[in-house]
Write a protein that holds these residues in place. Structure first.
Motif, PDB file in Angstrom:
ATOM      1  N   CYS A   1       0.698 -10.080 -12.051  1.00 43.87           N
ATOM      2  CA  CYS A   1      -0.557 -10.813 -11.950  1.00 43.87           C
ATOM      3  C   CYS A   1      -1.410 -10.212 -10.832  1.00 43.87           C
ATOM      4  CB  CYS A   1      -0.252 -12.271 -11.651  1.00 43.87           C
ATOM      5  SG  CYS A   1      -1.721 -13.301 -11.567  1.00 43.87           S
ATOM      6  N   ARG A   2      -2.725 -10.098 -11.074  1.00 42.56           N
ATOM      7  CA  ARG A   2      -3.634  -9.606 -10.032  1.00 42.56           C
ATOM      8  C   ARG A   2      -3.414 -10.394  -8.737  1.00 42.56           C
ATOM      9  NH1 ARG A   2      -9.137 -11.135 -13.055  1.00 42.56           N
ATOM     10  NH2 ARG A   2     -10.204 -10.325 -11.232  1.00 42.56           N
ATOM     11  N   SER A   3      -3.559  -9.704  -7.623  1.00 44.37           N
ATOM     12  CA  SER A   3      -3.207 -10.336  -6.345  1.00 44.37           C
ATOM     13  C   SER A   3      -4.256 -11.352  -5.896  1.00 44.37           C
ATOM     14  CB  SER A   3      -3.021  -9.279  -5.264  1.00 44.37           C
ATOM     15  OG  SER A   3      -4.223  -8.530  -5.175  1.00 44.37           O
ATOM     16  N   ASP A   4      -5.481 -11.239  -6.459  1.00 44.59           N
ATOM     17  CA  ASP A   4      -6.542 -12.147  -6.010  1.00 44.59           C
ATOM     18  C   ASP A   4      -6.701 -13.372  -6.919  1.00 44.59           C
ATOM     19  OD1 ASP A   4      -7.481 -10.846  -8.246  1.00 44.59           O
ATOM     20  OD2 ASP A   4      -9.421 -10.290  -7.385  1.00 44.59           O
ATOM     21  N   ILE A   5      -5.666 -13.679  -7.734  1.00 46.28           N
ATOM     22  CA  ILE A   5      -5.807 -14.725  -8.753  1.00 46.28           C
ATOM     23  C   ILE A   5      -6.245 -16.074  -8.163  1.00 46.28           C
ATOM     24  CG2 ILE A   5      -3.350 -15.456  -8.750  1.00 46.28           C
ATOM     25  CD1 ILE A   5      -5.513 -15.091 -11.912  1.00 46.28           C
TER      26      ILE A   5
ATOM     27  N   TRP B   1      -3.459 -17.639 -16.224  1.00 43.99           N
ATOM     28  CA  TRP B   1      -3.121 -16.216 -16.390  1.00 43.99           C
ATOM     29  C   TRP B   1      -1.799 -16.083 -17.166  1.00 43.99           C
ATOM     30  CZ3 TRP B   1       1.176 -13.422 -15.051  1.00 43.99           C
ATOM     31  CH2 TRP B   1       1.074 -12.030 -15.204  1.00 43.99           C
TER      32      TRP B   1
ATOM     33  N   GLN C   1      -6.630 -10.850 -16.186  1.00 41.95           N
ATOM     34  CA  GLN C   1      -6.082  -9.793 -15.326  1.00 41.95           C
ATOM     35  C   GLN C   1      -7.166  -8.944 -14.657  1.00 41.95           C
ATOM     36  OE1 GLN C   1      -3.297  -9.422 -14.136  1.00 41.95           O
ATOM     37  NE2 GLN C   1      -2.695  -7.308 -13.858  1.00 41.95           N
ATOM     38  N   TYR C   2      -8.234  -8.642 -15.401  1.00 42.29           N
ATOM     39  CA  TYR C   2      -9.167  -7.609 -14.914  1.00 42.29           C
ATOM     40  C   TYR C   2     -10.597  -8.067 -14.679  1.00 42.29           C
ATOM     41  CZ  TYR C   2      -5.463  -4.507 -16.565  1.00 42.29           C
ATOM     42  OH  TYR C   2      -4.257  -3.891 -16.769  1.00 42.29           O
TER      43      TYR C   2
END
Ligand code: CTP
Ligand code: MG
Length: 335
Positions: free
Chosen positions: A9-13, A243, A322-323
């Motif tokens: 998972c993206r770190s800034d979620i 997510w 994610q992006y």
């Protein structure tokens, strides 16, 4: 299509927790709306009792299961014991009674899969569907409402998923996509499977609520106020869960072999349910077991075309989560 699992998972979620919660808050109906629904139900019951003194009206569906957005139609079940008259006759008689009382747009749909009478109340502006003796729906409504009491993240996730499904046009059963009821079951199953689990499996626990409806025994632990701490060991945020929900349906679910089952709190195999072959129009391309009518696959409406639409939408949503620089907006863009 890219079927590979996204890495992590993206770190800034967590930047999107507040915006997702704001969307959830904007969808939750106001208390006064509930009061209006109760008022309408009471006046309908009065009318109905003039003709059938022992009949009762129950709310079911999103107006009673904690997963209803504001201004939705209400679903009502008329429970009636008179077995010597058939459903169509009851519906036609009911329509006549309602029409005589100046309710608007009264229509009996006796040939529908679930036969109903439709009406609109001119006082509250609420539209309403009344079905006859669909008691299982009243019981599964209670199950959903009880799950919603256990951990607030279920209601948040389900509102966001239902909102996404409506905006993306994948909440239309006659077009081969899934019902709201199916999406809520997907959310419950998903939270049962988190590690640590966010929801228990109520049907796997000691039964404190037991009813038999249409020869089906419905039994589960319903003292949910005792389970308020159940999910506390899992601290995942709502953004992370949105997510992970889409990641699951885009990249992890085994469409060929797996059935999701809220009843067992786990995945079971299509083989064990004999859902591997197509029988009639039931194709079992995405399998969601009904918690009580266990022979009933809520994915049976999905056909060989709409399964692609659905999976493309899961992929799109997973990629956005994610992006995308602005997932709270892009996710819900109309199709
Ligand atoms: N239901 C069911 N079996 C289905 C579909 C629906 O038993 N295959 C029952 C469930 O009790 C569900 C109710 O019918 O709660 C209404 O279904 P649906 O309209 O899908 O869900 P709602 O929660 O009413 O969602 P919406 O807000 O979209 O009206
Ligand atoms: Mg409904």
């Amino acid at each position: 299509r890219n079927r590979k699992r996204l890495v992590d998972c993206r770190s800034d979620i967590d930047r999107w927790n507040a915006p997702f919660l704001a969307i959830y808050e904007s969808l939750v109906p106001a208390e006064e709306e509930k009061a209006k629904q109760k008022q309408l139900l009471a006046s309908l019951e009065k009318l109905v009792n003039k003709e059938w003194p022992r009949a009762q009206l129950y709310l079911y569906g999103s107006c009673a299961n904690a997963f209803g957005v504001s201004n939705s139609d209400i679903d009502v079940c008329l429970a009636i014991e008179d077995t010597d008259i058939n459903k169509s006759e009851i519906l036609l008689k009911l329509a006549e009674i309602l029409q005589a009382d100046n309710l608007q747009d009264v229509q009996a749909l006796t040939r529908a899969r679930v036969p109903i009478v439709k009406l609109k109340d001119p006082v509250t502006g609420i539209s309403c569907d009344i079905c006859i003796n669909n008691v299982l729906a009243v019981v599964n409504t209670k199950l959903l409402r009880d799950y919603a009491e256990i951990d607030g993240r279920l209601r948040e996730l389900a509102f966001i998923v239902k909102h996404w499904a409506k905006k993306r046009g994948v909440n239309v059963t006659y077009q081969g996509t899934l019902s709201s009821y199916a999406y809520v079951l997907m959310c419950i199953h998903f939270l049962q499977q988190r590690k640590p689990a966010i929801l228990p499996c109520l049907q796997g626990m000691e039964a404190t609520y037991v009813v038999t409806v249409d020869d089906i025994e419905c039994a589960y632990f319903d003292q949910v106020q005792k389970l308020r701490e159940f999910g506390a060991k899992n601290t995942e945020s709502i953004a992370k869960l949105v997510w992970a929900f889409f990641d699951y349906w885009a990249h992890l679910h085994d469409y060929a072999n797996a059935v999701i089952s809220v009843r067992t709190g786990s995945i079971i195999s299509k083989r064990a349910k004999e859902w591997t072959r197509r029988i009639g129009n039931d194709r079992h391309l995405i399998c969601i077991e009904d918690p009580f009518e266990t022979s009933h696959d809520l994915g049976r409406v999905v056909d060989k075309y709409s399964i692609n639409t659905l999976r493309e939408e899961f992929d799109r949503a997973a990629n956005i989560m994610q992006y995308d620089p602005d997932p709270c907006v892009t996710l819900f863009e109309p199709y």
